[in-house]
Design a protein around this motif. Structure first.
Motif, PDB file in Angstrom:
ATOM      1  N   ASN A   1       0.808  -1.226   0.000  1.00  0.00           N
ATOM      2  CA  ASN A   1       0.000   0.000   0.000  1.00  0.00           C
ATOM      3  C   ASN A   1       0.846   1.282   0.000  1.00  0.00           C
ATOM      4  OD1 ASN A   1      -2.572   1.125  -0.149  1.00  0.00           O
ATOM      5  ND2 ASN A   1      -2.681   1.461   2.062  1.00  0.00           N
ATOM      6  N   VAL A   2       2.002   1.231  -0.676  1.00  0.00           N
ATOM      7  CA  VAL A   2       2.853   2.419  -0.814  1.00  0.00           C
ATOM      8  C   VAL A   2       2.228   3.347  -1.853  1.00  0.00           C
ATOM      9  CG1 VAL A   2       5.146   3.256  -1.462  1.00  0.00           C
ATOM     10  CG2 VAL A   2       4.911   1.112  -0.194  1.00  0.00           C
ATOM     11  N   HIS A   3       2.211   4.639  -1.577  1.00  0.00           N
ATOM     12  CA  HIS A   3       1.624   5.603  -2.508  1.00  0.00           C
ATOM     13  C   HIS A   3       2.394   5.583  -3.833  1.00  0.00           C
ATOM     14  CE1 HIS A   3       0.067   9.306  -4.223  1.00  0.00           C
ATOM     15  NE2 HIS A   3      -0.879   9.289  -3.292  1.00  0.00           N
ATOM     16  N   ALA A   4       1.639   5.687  -4.939  1.00  0.00           N
ATOM     17  CA  ALA A   4       2.238   5.588  -6.276  1.00  0.00           C
ATOM     18  C   ALA A   4       3.338   6.619  -6.507  1.00  0.00           C
ATOM     19  CB  ALA A   4       1.151   5.728  -7.339  1.00  0.00           C
ATOM     20  N   ILE A   5       3.184   7.814  -5.955  1.00  0.00           N
ATOM     21  CA  ILE A   5       4.184   8.865  -6.184  1.00  0.00           C
ATOM     22  C   ILE A   5       5.543   8.455  -5.626  1.00  0.00           C
ATOM     23  CG2 ILE A   5       3.617  10.159  -4.080  1.00  0.00           C
ATOM     24  CD1 ILE A   5       4.699  11.611  -7.494  1.00  0.00           C
TER      25      ILE A   5
ATOM     26  N   ILE B   1       7.126   5.994  -8.025  1.00  0.00           N
ATOM     27  CA  ILE B   1       7.653   6.710  -9.195  1.00  0.00           C
ATOM     28  C   ILE B   1       8.965   7.402  -8.852  1.00  0.00           C
ATOM     29  CG2 ILE B   1       7.229   8.628 -10.781  1.00  0.00           C
ATOM     30  CD1 ILE B   1       4.231   7.851 -10.596  1.00  0.00           C
ATOM     31  N   ILE B   2       8.999   8.065  -7.681  1.00  0.00           N
ATOM     32  CA  ILE B   2      10.236   8.733  -7.239  1.00  0.00           C
ATOM     33  C   ILE B   2      11.345   7.707  -7.041  1.00  0.00           C
ATOM     34  CG2 ILE B   2      11.301  10.010  -5.329  1.00  0.00           C
ATOM     35  CD1 ILE B   2       8.591  11.450  -4.983  1.00  0.00           C
ATOM     36  N   GLY B   3      10.990   6.564  -6.455  1.00  0.00           N
ATOM     37  CA  GLY B   3      11.979   5.498  -6.256  1.00  0.00           C
ATOM     38  C   GLY B   3      12.549   4.992  -7.572  1.00  0.00           C
TER      39      GLY B   3
END
Length: 199
Positions: A160-164, A167-169
């Motif tokens: 449940n990690v936020h998509a943003i 993407i940053i990762g």
């Protein structure tokens, strides 16, 4: 504004109006239609560019369909193109929702309407899967890219990690590869260029 400007803006508006008019299921379901219309039919944007546009559009606030339309319109014809594309993709939904909202309380529980929507939902899922396939085919060019996509999916779905943050990762990982293993980065980029040449 000369005739060429008007014709170009009209073409942009009609293209995105058509996409908005015949898309059910939101922004992700719209991705394959945008790619087919803008990349394959109109040839306004390269295949690799459209993938980058979708990635940026997903990374910033707002609906991916509207963000993508604005971005593509701007790339084609500047601010006027951005406005034409954005209006084109928004207006069909605005008009249709206005009509539906007026009659939904009256017909929302109608068995025919429910049957229609029960058929639309699975069709929308197929469009989203097709969008995933098309974007993945362009974006994943080697085992490293495949591994990143699997890890990203697990982080979002399971943890449940936020998509943003995913993407940053991915961006940080890509930068790290470029800085620490330039030969590997060069190999990945060459594969992406090769894949872009494949229709």
């Amino acid at each position: 504004m000369n005739k060429h400007d008007i014709r170009q803006l009209k073409d942009i508006f009609i293209a995105f109006f058509t996409i908005g008019l015949f898309t059910f299921g939101g922004g992700y379901a719209m991705i394959p239609l945008i790619e087919r219309e803008i990349v394959e039919k109109k040839k306004w944007i390269e295949r690799k560019e459209i993938t980058d546009i979708f990635a940026v559009s997903q990374s910033i606030p707002g609906a991916i369909a509207i963000n993508s339309a604005t971005f593509i319109g701007f790339k084609i014809y500047g601010r006027k193109g951005a406005l034409a594309a954005t209006l084109g993709v928004i207006l069909p939904s605005f008009f249709i929702i206005s009509v539906i909202a007026s009659y939904f309380n009256k017909f929302g529980n109608n068995l025919i309407i429910k049957s229609i929507f029960s058929g639309i939902r699975p069709a929308v899922v197929s469009l989203i899967f097709f969008a995933v396939y098309k974007v993945g085919k362009t974006s994943i060019s080697d085992k490293t890219g495949f591994l990143i996509s699997i890890i990203g999916m697990l982080l979002v779905v399971v943890f449940n990690v936020h998509a943003i943050f995913v993407i940053i990762g991915g961006a940080v990982f890509g930068l790290a590869v470029y800085k620490l293993w330039p030969n590997k980065a060069d190999e990945i980029l060459r594969k992406e260029v090769k894949n872009d040449d494949i229709p």
